[in-house]
Design a protein around this motif. Structure first.
Motif, mmCIF file in Angstrom:
data_model
loop_
_atom_site.group_PDB
_atom_site.id
_atom_site.type_symbol
_atom_site.label_atom_id
_atom_site.label_comp_id
_atom_site.label_asym_id
_atom_site.label_seq_id
_atom_site.Cartn_x
_atom_site.Cartn_y
_atom_site.Cartn_z
ATOM 1 N N MET A 191 0.880 -1.322 0.198
ATOM 2 C CA MET A 191 0.029 -0.078 -0.044
ATOM 3 C C MET A 191 1.038 1.140 -0.040
ATOM 4 S SD MET A 191 -3.166 0.891 2.534
ATOM 5 C CE MET A 191 -2.709 2.191 3.581
ATOM 6 N N SER A 192 0.765 2.160 -0.908
ATOM 7 C CA SER A 192 1.603 3.300 -0.891
ATOM 8 C C SER A 192 1.010 4.314 0.160
ATOM 9 C CB SER A 192 1.416 3.973 -2.253
ATOM 10 O OG SER A 192 0.080 4.362 -2.680
ATOM 11 N N GLN A 193 1.802 5.123 0.308
ATOM 12 C CA GLN A 193 1.446 6.270 1.466
ATOM 13 C C GLN A 193 0.716 7.264 0.915
ATOM 14 O OE1 GLN A 193 5.262 7.756 3.271
ATOM 15 N NE2 GLN A 193 5.764 5.832 4.379
ATOM 16 N N ASN A 194 -0.224 7.650 1.791
ATOM 17 C CA ASN A 194 -1.088 8.912 1.245
ATOM 18 C C ASN A 194 -0.341 10.216 1.569
ATOM 19 O OD1 ASN A 194 -1.562 9.690 3.928
ATOM 20 N ND2 ASN A 194 -3.662 8.900 3.931
ATOM 21 N N TYR A 195 -0.903 11.361 1.153
ATOM 22 C CA TYR A 195 -0.136 12.558 1.307
ATOM 23 C C TYR A 195 0.106 13.022 2.770
ATOM 24 C CZ TYR A 195 -4.405 14.941 3.167
ATOM 25 O OH TYR A 195 -5.490 15.280 3.813
ATOM 26 N N VAL A 196 -0.772 12.544 3.791
ATOM 27 C CA VAL A 196 -0.454 13.058 5.136
ATOM 28 C C VAL A 196 0.961 12.283 5.771
ATOM 29 C CG1 VAL A 196 -1.418 12.717 7.477
ATOM 30 C CG2 VAL A 196 -2.960 13.501 5.609
ATOM 31 N N LEU A 197 0.931 10.980 5.453
ATOM 32 C CA LEU A 197 1.976 10.239 5.908
ATOM 33 C C LEU A 197 3.381 10.558 5.091
ATOM 34 C CD1 LEU A 197 2.232 8.163 8.015
ATOM 35 C CD2 LEU A 197 1.609 6.132 6.403
ATOM 36 N N LYS A 198 3.159 10.756 3.848
ATOM 37 C CA LYS A 198 4.350 11.227 3.110
ATOM 38 C C LYS A 198 4.856 12.450 3.844
ATOM 39 C CE LYS A 198 3.476 9.341 -1.571
ATOM 40 N NZ LYS A 198 3.140 9.855 -2.767
ATOM 41 N N LEU A 199 3.874 13.531 4.100
ATOM 42 C CA LEU A 199 4.480 14.842 4.420
ATOM 43 C C LEU A 199 5.061 14.837 6.001
ATOM 44 C CD1 LEU A 199 4.415 18.023 4.478
ATOM 45 C CD2 LEU A 199 2.265 18.095 5.097
ATOM 46 N N TYR A 200 4.406 13.696 6.503
ATOM 47 C CA TYR A 200 4.825 13.499 8.058
ATOM 48 C C TYR A 200 6.293 13.003 8.063
ATOM 49 C CZ TYR A 200 5.493 11.625 12.781
ATOM 50 O OH TYR A 200 6.117 11.444 14.090
ATOM 51 N N ASN A 201 6.348 12.158 7.159
ATOM 52 C CA ASN A 201 7.995 11.363 7.246
ATOM 53 C C ASN A 201 8.825 12.323 6.496
ATOM 54 O OD1 ASN A 201 7.158 8.921 8.068
ATOM 55 N ND2 ASN A 201 6.254 8.117 6.191
ATOM 56 N N LYS A 202 8.382 12.925 5.505
ATOM 57 C CA LYS A 202 9.428 14.211 5.155
ATOM 58 C C LYS A 202 9.723 15.076 5.949
ATOM 59 C CE LYS A 202 9.616 17.233 1.339
ATOM 60 N NZ LYS A 202 9.023 17.714 -0.010
ATOM 61 N N LEU A 203 8.782 15.651 6.780
ATOM 62 C CA LEU A 203 9.052 16.910 7.796
ATOM 63 C C LEU A 203 10.021 16.379 9.111
ATOM 64 C CD1 LEU A 203 6.055 18.938 7.685
ATOM 65 C CD2 LEU A 203 7.967 19.577 6.435
ATOM 66 N N THR A 204 9.507 15.328 9.537
ATOM 67 C CA THR A 204 10.135 14.613 10.715
ATOM 68 C C THR A 204 11.673 14.241 10.678
ATOM 69 O OG1 THR A 204 9.118 12.299 10.389
ATOM 70 C CG2 THR A 204 8.052 13.930 11.877
ATOM 71 N N LYS A 205 12.042 14.305 9.509
ATOM 72 C CA LYS A 205 13.602 14.105 9.062
ATOM 73 C C LYS A 205 14.187 15.581 9.269
ATOM 74 C CE LYS A 205 12.790 10.614 5.802
ATOM 75 N NZ LYS A 205 12.937 9.912 4.358
ATOM 76 N N LEU A 206 13.566 16.466 9.358
ATOM 77 C CA LEU A 206 14.085 17.846 9.583
ATOM 78 C C LEU A 206 14.075 17.969 10.935
ATOM 79 C CD1 LEU A 206 12.311 19.710 6.812
ATOM 80 C CD2 LEU A 206 14.527 18.789 6.674
ATOM 81 N N PRO A 207 15.155 19.140 11.541
ATOM 82 C CA PRO A 207 15.105 19.779 12.781
ATOM 83 C C PRO A 207 13.694 20.416 13.010
ATOM 84 C CG PRO A 207 17.183 20.311 11.786
ATOM 85 C CD PRO A 207 16.208 19.732 10.732
ATOM 86 N N LEU A 208 13.179 20.057 14.080
ATOM 87 C CA LEU A 208 11.817 20.644 14.499
ATOM 88 C C LEU A 208 10.611 20.153 13.659
ATOM 89 C CD1 LEU A 208 13.045 24.120 15.591
ATOM 90 C CD2 LEU A 208 12.586 22.282 17.166
ATOM 91 N N GLY A 209 11.005 19.189 12.822
ATOM 92 C CA GLY A 209 9.991 18.668 11.926
ATOM 93 C C GLY A 209 8.619 18.131 12.612
ATOM 94 N N ASN A 210 8.689 17.648 13.782
ATOM 95 C CA ASN A 210 7.479 17.347 14.291
ATOM 96 C C ASN A 210 6.651 18.546 14.717
ATOM 97 O OD1 ASN A 210 9.243 14.964 14.757
ATOM 98 N ND2 ASN A 210 7.225 14.055 15.742
ATOM 99 N N LYS A 211 7.242 19.547 15.238
ATOM 100 C CA LYS A 211 6.491 20.963 15.527
ATOM 101 C C LYS A 211 5.800 21.576 14.234
ATOM 102 C CE LYS A 211 8.316 22.178 19.761
ATOM 103 N NZ LYS A 211 8.619 23.049 20.719
ATOM 104 N N MET A 212 6.845 21.300 12.837
ATOM 105 C CA MET A 212 6.188 21.876 11.823
ATOM 106 C C MET A 212 5.086 21.065 11.101
ATOM 107 S SD MET A 212 9.615 23.106 9.452
ATOM 108 C CE MET A 212 10.388 21.660 9.438
ATOM 109 N N PHE A 213 5.101 19.801 11.363
ATOM 110 C CA PHE A 213 4.028 19.196 10.661
ATOM 111 C C PHE A 213 2.754 19.268 11.706
ATOM 112 C CE2 PHE A 213 1.142 15.496 11.221
ATOM 113 C CZ PHE A 213 0.861 15.307 9.694
ATOM 114 N N SER A 214 2.999 19.335 13.155
ATOM 115 C CA SER A 214 1.885 19.616 14.070
ATOM 116 C C SER A 214 1.413 21.122 13.754
ATOM 117 C CB SER A 214 2.311 19.535 15.391
ATOM 118 O OG SER A 214 2.847 18.251 15.634
#
Length: 155
Positions: free
Chosen positions: A1-24
């Motif tokens: 199953m391919s990832q949808n846009y929400v999961l793709k964005l979460y996985n992309k942003l959380t690789k960055l410093p403060l990524g969890n806060k940006m996604f949130s």
């Protein structure tokens, strides 16, 4: 199953410093009421989401614990992003209700967790397990959110 846009964005942003806060911050903009508890999504995988609420005056009640409505807000956010990150493309969801029990004082930061067992989606009523934990992993609120899941209309 391919990832949808929400999961793709979460996985992309959380690789960055403060990524969890940006996604949130992105997540809270989708439903502005969520901003009232300053949530931070700390885990998002198919069938599961964790959302942290910091204990601060803005979310406390008259006895200095985290207000249960703030916790329910965090639980609903965790459920919503779990659902958006997990639901198959041919289905859609809408919440029908929330049932919660208050099981202990919420006198620390709160981790709100929404889990769909086995990430099992089907049409009809679907029950998402929700639990809120304090800093010592004590369950302070437990319950479920009932979703109505249906097929998307053909375009």
């Amino acid at each position: 199953m391919s990832q949808n846009y929400v999961l793709k964005l979460y996985n992309k942003l959380t690789k960055l410093p403060l990524g969890n806060k940006m996604f949130s911050m992105f997540a809270a903009r989708k439903a502005p009421y969520f901003k009232t508890v300053s949530p931070v999504i700390s885990k998002l995988v198919p069938g599961e989401c964790h959302c942290l609420i910091k204990k601060k005056r803005a979310v406390e009640n008259h006895i200095g614990t985290v207000h249960v409505i703030a916790i329910c807000n965090g639980l609903e956010m965790a459920m919503g992003f779990m659902a958006e990150a997990s639901i198959p493309k041919h289905l859609r969801w809408i919440p029908k209700g929330m049932q919660v029990d208050y099981t202990a004082k919420a006198d620390s930061n709160i981790r709100c967790v929404a889990v769909l067992p086995d990430n099992h989606w089907q049409e009809g009523d679907v029950f998402v397990e929700i639990n809120a934990y304090d800093d010592n992993d004590v369950v302070v609120v437990k319950g479920h959110i009932k979703l109505w899941v249906s097929a998307k209309k053909a375009k």
